[in-house]
Design an enzyme around this catalytic site. Sequence first.
Site, PDB file in Angstrom:
ATOM      1  N   ALA A  31       0.825  -1.216   0.000  1.00 21.58           N
ATOM      2  CA  ALA A  31       0.000   0.000   0.000  1.00 21.58           C
ATOM      3  C   ALA A  31       0.853   1.257   0.000  1.00 21.58           C
ATOM      4  O   ALA A  31       0.387   2.345  -0.373  1.00 21.58           O
ATOM      5  CB  ALA A  31      -0.895  -0.002   1.235  1.00 21.58           C
ATOM      6  N   LYS A  32       2.109   1.118   0.422  1.00 16.83           N
ATOM      7  CA  LYS A  32       2.955   2.293   0.603  1.00 16.83           C
ATOM      8  C   LYS A  32       3.367   2.950  -0.713  1.00 16.83           C
ATOM      9  O   LYS A  32       3.827   4.095  -0.711  1.00 16.83           O
ATOM     10  CB  LYS A  32       4.188   1.922   1.422  1.00 16.83           C
ATOM     11  CG  LYS A  32       3.858   1.525   2.845  1.00 16.83           C
ATOM     12  CD  LYS A  32       3.332   2.708   3.637  1.00 16.83           C
ATOM     13  CE  LYS A  32       3.190   2.372   5.110  1.00 16.83           C
ATOM     14  NZ  LYS A  32       2.859   3.514   5.927  1.00 16.83           N
ATOM     15  N   ASP A  33       3.192   2.242  -1.844  1.00 14.14           N
ATOM     16  CA  ASP A  33       3.471   2.883  -3.136  1.00 14.14           C
ATOM     17  C   ASP A  33       2.594   4.121  -3.303  1.00 14.14           C
ATOM     18  O   ASP A  33       3.001   5.121  -3.903  1.00 14.14           O
ATOM     19  CB  ASP A  33       3.155   1.928  -4.294  1.00 14.14           C
ATOM     20  CG  ASP A  33       4.148   0.790  -4.390  1.00 14.14           C
ATOM     21  OD1 ASP A  33       5.092   0.752  -3.586  1.00 14.14           O
ATOM     22  OD2 ASP A  33       3.959  -0.075  -5.275  1.00 14.14           O
TER      23      ASP A  33
END
Length: 342
Positions: A55-57
């Site tokens: 999710a950190k993208d």
Amino acid sequence: MWPNPLTINGQKQKYTTSLADQIGNTPLLRLEGISDELGTNVYAKLEYFNPGLSAKDRIAAHMIEKAEKLGHLKPGGTVIEATSGNTGLGLAMMCRIKGYRCVLTVADKASKEKINSLKSLGAEVVLCPAKVAPDDPRSYYQKAITLAKEIEGSYYSNQNFNDDNCEAHYLSTGPEIWEQSEHKITHFVCTVGTGGTISGTSRFLKEMNPNLQVIGVDAFGSVLTNYFKTGEYDMSVAYSYKMEGVGKTIIPDCVAFKLIDEFIQIGDLAAAKRARKLAADEAVWGGHSAGGALEALYELKDKFGPEDHVVFLVSDHGSKYLSTIYNDEWLKEHLESKAYLI
Ligand SMILES: Cc1ncc(COP(=O)(O)O)c(C=O)c1O
């Protein structure tokens, strides 16, 4: 919303021109077996479909774009972050795409895979001891601040205290889940680290449905649950644990406690076992934190009825944990042999 990756300037393309276009629009998977078992409707938001496998993208792309817009990051600049790995990977990827230098301070409890993948994408990794207080100059938080002062032209994205972290999820994860659940979502279950995912996503979802219930999933050993319950920051409740990315020894600004209806703490062993079961039974190969989120759903199962639609977040991919929770020897040595672990 992120652009549909196969549509560029309104034209359908068979190829993509940038990996950044592939961020977001991850699948929402209905889990039939678990829905039957729990007597409710259960869906997994599969964030490992992002190109950096987490999710950190989303936040990496958004924080860099905002920094560019505001003039905090200029060509030839350096991006600095204190990260357990996933934000680092997203930032390293975005820095490769955009031509920035990337310097990451990482707690030494992070898995070998995570550290090596950061290096593979050209990031410079500065390892810092995990077992020191956050205000200790050796901690990965303090080291990032020191480096940001030392390196000219650097931008410290400071994910724990950066509104753009939450905003990324408000603009993308929230709307995606709302549409994909056909506006039916009643409960959102999400692990909490910086709080960006739960806060941004929940803000959007609660705007759409004020009755939506948000369940924050924390790790035993983190200070967040105690802060949620008492309003006090108490480091005496903190101890070292294995689940990466979940829980904190600081109180990040990004955790919007007012949007969270309930906090639950999950142990390392229960989360690991649940992640392994999810992979074995459903072929959903998530990380340690995904197991934590699903375990929370099991522990709170009496709250959900047949009419409810419960979405939990699979934050990253299981391949990042091959030397830890998906390794039988590691599991035995670090978790199963510890009788006090839950
Ligand atoms: C694997 C994993 N799960 C969950 C989280 C928590 O997400 P957030 O920082 O948005 O609260 C993180 C954050 O680093 C993570 O890496």
